[in-house]
Scaffold this motif. Sequence first.
Motif, PDB file in Angstrom:
ATOM      1  N   ALA A 226       0.831  -1.211   0.000  1.00  0.00           N
ATOM      2  CA  ALA A 226       0.000   0.000   0.000  1.00  0.00           C
ATOM      3  C   ALA A 226       0.858   1.252   0.000  1.00  0.00           C
ATOM      4  N   ALA A 227       1.911   1.268   0.792  1.00  0.00           N
ATOM      5  CA  ALA A 227       2.802   2.428   0.827  1.00  0.00           C
ATOM      6  C   ALA A 227       3.511   2.603  -0.515  1.00  0.00           C
ATOM      7  N   TRP A 228       3.929   1.512  -1.129  1.00  0.00           N
ATOM      8  CA  TRP A 228       4.614   1.577  -2.416  1.00  0.00           C
ATOM      9  C   TRP A 228       3.705   2.160  -3.493  1.00  0.00           C
ATOM     10  N   ARG A 229       2.446   1.740  -3.497  1.00  0.00           N
ATOM     11  CA  ARG A 229       1.516   2.267  -4.507  1.00  0.00           C
ATOM     12  C   ARG A 229       1.341   3.766  -4.359  1.00  0.00           C
ATOM     13  N   GLY A 230       1.547   4.285  -3.165  1.00  0.00           N
ATOM     14  CA  GLY A 230       1.371   5.713  -2.942  1.00  0.00           C
ATOM     15  C   GLY A 230       2.602   6.545  -3.209  1.00  0.00           C
ATOM     16  N   THR A 231       3.733   5.915  -3.577  1.00  0.00           N
ATOM     17  CA  THR A 231       4.961   6.686  -3.762  1.00  0.00           C
ATOM     18  C   THR A 231       4.963   7.515  -5.030  1.00  0.00           C
ATOM     19  N   GLY A 232       4.218   7.084  -6.039  1.00  0.00           N
ATOM     20  CA  GLY A 232       4.304   7.756  -7.332  1.00  0.00           C
ATOM     21  C   GLY A 232       5.569   7.404  -8.067  1.00  0.00           C
ATOM     22  N   ALA A 233       6.397   6.518  -7.479  1.00  0.00           N
ATOM     23  CA  ALA A 233       7.655   6.126  -8.107  1.00  0.00           C
ATOM     24  C   ALA A 233       7.569   4.723  -8.686  1.00  0.00           C
ATOM     25  N   ALA A 234       6.360   4.165  -8.686  1.00  0.00           N
ATOM     26  CA  ALA A 234       6.191   2.771  -9.091  1.00  0.00           C
ATOM     27  C   ALA A 234       6.210   2.599 -10.600  1.00  0.00           C
ATOM     28  N   SER A 235       7.280   3.037 -11.257  1.00  0.00           N
ATOM     29  CA  SER A 235       7.358   2.941 -12.707  1.00  0.00           C
ATOM     30  C   SER A 235       8.567   2.156 -13.193  1.00  0.00           C
ATOM     31  N   GLY A 236       9.550   1.911 -12.334  1.00  0.00           N
ATOM     32  CA  GLY A 236      10.746   1.188 -12.736  1.00  0.00           C
ATOM     33  C   GLY A 236      10.502  -0.311 -12.763  1.00  0.00           C
ATOM     34  N   PRO A 237      11.450  -1.073 -13.329  1.00  0.00           N
ATOM     35  CA  PRO A 237      11.299  -2.531 -13.365  1.00  0.00           C
ATOM     36  C   PRO A 237      11.303  -3.123 -11.965  1.00  0.00           C
ATOM     37  N   VAL A 238      10.439  -4.105 -11.764  1.00  0.00           N
ATOM     38  CA  VAL A 238      10.288  -4.756 -10.460  1.00  0.00           C
ATOM     39  C   VAL A 238      10.477  -6.255 -10.648  1.00  0.00           C
ATOM     40  N   THR A 239      11.275  -6.874  -9.809  1.00  0.00           N
ATOM     41  CA  THR A 239      11.488  -8.310  -9.854  1.00  0.00           C
ATOM     42  C   THR A 239      11.050  -8.928  -8.534  1.00  0.00           C
ATOM     43  N   THR A 240      11.442 -10.155  -8.278  1.00  0.00           N
ATOM     44  CA  THR A 240      11.088 -10.838  -7.037  1.00  0.00           C
ATOM     45  C   THR A 240      12.347 -11.404  -6.392  1.00  0.00           C
ATOM     46  N   ALA A 241      12.280 -11.621  -5.080  1.00  0.00           N
ATOM     47  CA  ALA A 241      13.363 -12.259  -4.343  1.00  0.00           C
ATOM     48  C   ALA A 241      12.759 -12.938  -3.129  1.00  0.00           C
ATOM     49  N   ILE A 242      13.519 -13.836  -2.530  1.00  0.00           N
ATOM     50  CA  ILE A 242      13.068 -14.473  -1.300  1.00  0.00           C
ATOM     51  C   ILE A 242      14.013 -14.118  -0.165  1.00  0.00           C
ATOM     52  N   ALA A 243      13.520 -14.267   1.028  1.00  0.00           N
ATOM     53  CA  ALA A 243      14.316 -14.059   2.229  1.00  0.00           C
ATOM     54  C   ALA A 243      13.755 -14.974   3.299  1.00  0.00           C
ATOM     55  N   TYR A 244      14.500 -15.115   4.388  1.00  0.00           N
ATOM     56  CA  TYR A 244      14.073 -15.996   5.456  1.00  0.00           C
ATOM     57  C   TYR A 244      13.956 -15.241   6.764  1.00  0.00           C
ATOM     58  N   GLY A 245      12.778 -15.349   7.367  1.00  0.00           N
ATOM     59  CA  GLY A 245      12.578 -14.888   8.724  1.00  0.00           C
ATOM     60  C   GLY A 245      12.354 -16.102   9.597  1.00  0.00           C
ATOM     61  N   LEU A 246      12.273 -15.868  10.887  1.00  0.00           N
ATOM     62  CA  LEU A 246      12.098 -17.001  11.784  1.00  0.00           C
ATOM     63  C   LEU A 246      10.789 -17.727  11.517  1.00  0.00           C
ATOM     64  N   GLY A 247       9.799 -17.013  10.981  1.00  0.00           N
ATOM     65  CA  GLY A 247       8.523 -17.635  10.672  1.00  0.00           C
ATOM     66  C   GLY A 247       8.500 -18.358   9.348  1.00  0.00           C
ATOM     67  N   GLY A 248       9.603 -18.344   8.606  1.00  0.00           N
ATOM     68  CA  GLY A 248       9.657 -19.069   7.344  1.00  0.00           C
ATOM     69  C   GLY A 248      10.105 -18.204   6.186  1.00  0.00           C
ATOM     70  N   GLU A 249       9.973 -18.758   4.993  1.00  0.00           N
ATOM     71  CA  GLU A 249      10.390 -18.079   3.775  1.00  0.00           C
ATOM     72  C   GLU A 249       9.387 -16.994   3.388  1.00  0.00           C
ATOM     73  N   VAL A 250       9.909 -15.885   2.898  1.00  0.00           N
ATOM     74  CA  VAL A 250       9.076 -14.773   2.466  1.00  0.00           C
ATOM     75  C   VAL A 250       9.492 -14.367   1.060  1.00  0.00           C
ATOM     76  N   GLU A 251       8.539 -14.249   0.166  1.00  0.00           N
ATOM     77  CA  GLU A 251       8.814 -13.725  -1.175  1.00  0.00           C
ATOM     78  C   GLU A 251       8.304 -12.289  -1.250  1.00  0.00           C
ATOM     79  N   SER A 252       9.134 -11.405  -1.790  1.00  0.00           N
ATOM     80  CA  SER A 252       8.722 -10.012  -1.944  1.00  0.00           C
ATOM     81  C   SER A 252       9.175  -9.512  -3.303  1.00  0.00           C
ATOM     82  N   GLU A 253       8.598  -8.398  -3.717  1.00  0.00           N
ATOM     83  CA  GLU A 253       9.049  -7.750  -4.937  1.00  0.00           C
ATOM     84  C   GLU A 253      10.218  -6.829  -4.605  1.00  0.00           C
ATOM     85  N   VAL A 254      11.090  -6.613  -5.596  1.00  0.00           N
ATOM     86  CA  VAL A 254      12.298  -5.813  -5.383  1.00  0.00           C
ATOM     87  C   VAL A 254      12.482  -4.864  -6.557  1.00  0.00           C
ATOM     88  N   THR A 255      12.842  -3.629  -6.246  1.00  0.00           N
ATOM     89  CA  THR A 255      13.171  -2.656  -7.274  1.00  0.00           C
ATOM     90  C   THR A 255      14.272  -1.743  -6.738  1.00  0.00           C
TER      91      THR A 255
END
Length: 405
Positions: A226-255
Amino acid sequence: MALRRAADSLWRMGVRAAMILFSALLALLAPAPDVQAAPAASHLAADTEARWVPFELTGNQIRFRTLLNGRWVDAILDTGVTDTAVSARFARAAGLKPLVAGRADAIGGSVPLSWGAVDRVEVGGLVRTGGRIAIIDADPRVTGAAPVDLFVGADLLAAYALEIDYDAQRFRLLSSGRMPFRGVTAPLRLAGPTGLYLSELDIGGRRYRPVIVDTGDGSMVTLTSAAWRGTGAASGPVTTAIAYGLGGEVESEVTILPALRIESLPASEVELRIEPDTGFSARKGAAGRVGGGLLRRHRVLLDPGAGRMILAPAARGDWPVTRSTSGLMVSQRGDRLRVLHVMRGSPAAAEWQAGMEICAVDGAPIPAAYATSPLASWSTGAPGRTVRLRLCDGPERSLTLARFY
């Protein structure tokens, strides 16, 4: 400096995910139950200003050695941890008994923990006697190749001013209100019952508040969707990556953000992770997080008691973002590399899948010391280079590296 060399190589391998998301590990879902322990009492030594603690950066996490109940322990300095925690492995070795069960909210979801009594914790000039400590089964993927047994959190740190000198790789604890250097001042406060450090960011002229300041998070900046959509900067290429927290694997978008500001202090070329609106930041009512990847470009003073964070540019204020050019996030398993994640829109996206295993790079087999070898740099190599990757089941594939985000 072996830990630092290993961490740099892991970044080149594309296994950032193994180190990046260890933040706000113990944001409690409910008040911690009473534990039969001596009352906690903390004090700073008279010479605390001289008691610098040397550290090494691994995946942008601040790692150091300190004393717990008179035993040396490998630790992470983590303002994202609301209650200091020790690994179950160390607790068993040190005779710390789990007394009361509980749960915590973590990156990846809710996790179980236990509470035990502790005699003495020492960090630089700070000594705390008595009180409780959380006991956790830490997933080794959270902290990378080198295990860590103590996570020093806000319950120990927040009453004092924490100065982090990334150039000299050292930190110290001072009395709240001290201002040992000049810089840009941003607001900093503690969030009510969670004890999280909260500040603000300016992206594209829009102020985002609150954002969690998390020295244990190796990434640069994370925003909720929600915060990202409000930046007005959401025009560059966006990919994905994973990371690990204690609660398990998390996939997020990255730019990559071309610029942002913390008060009047600019930062350019900032890696941004975009977290689902069901993710940790949103669950804590925050717009996102500032992690060690961005903090390391500065000299830092965190003093929630005085209501301020002070930042001054470090010698490496332009510390570069390490970008994958292959799109393969891998981890080493013996003599092979296992693909953990294929980044969206990357050169590898069409033909590669998670679970594939690589046994040779440009004809060279995977050595035991792969993580610290020059061979590990292929995943972030120069765009246009073609890398030959032999799968462990026989065939060889060519992958041409490219800038894709």
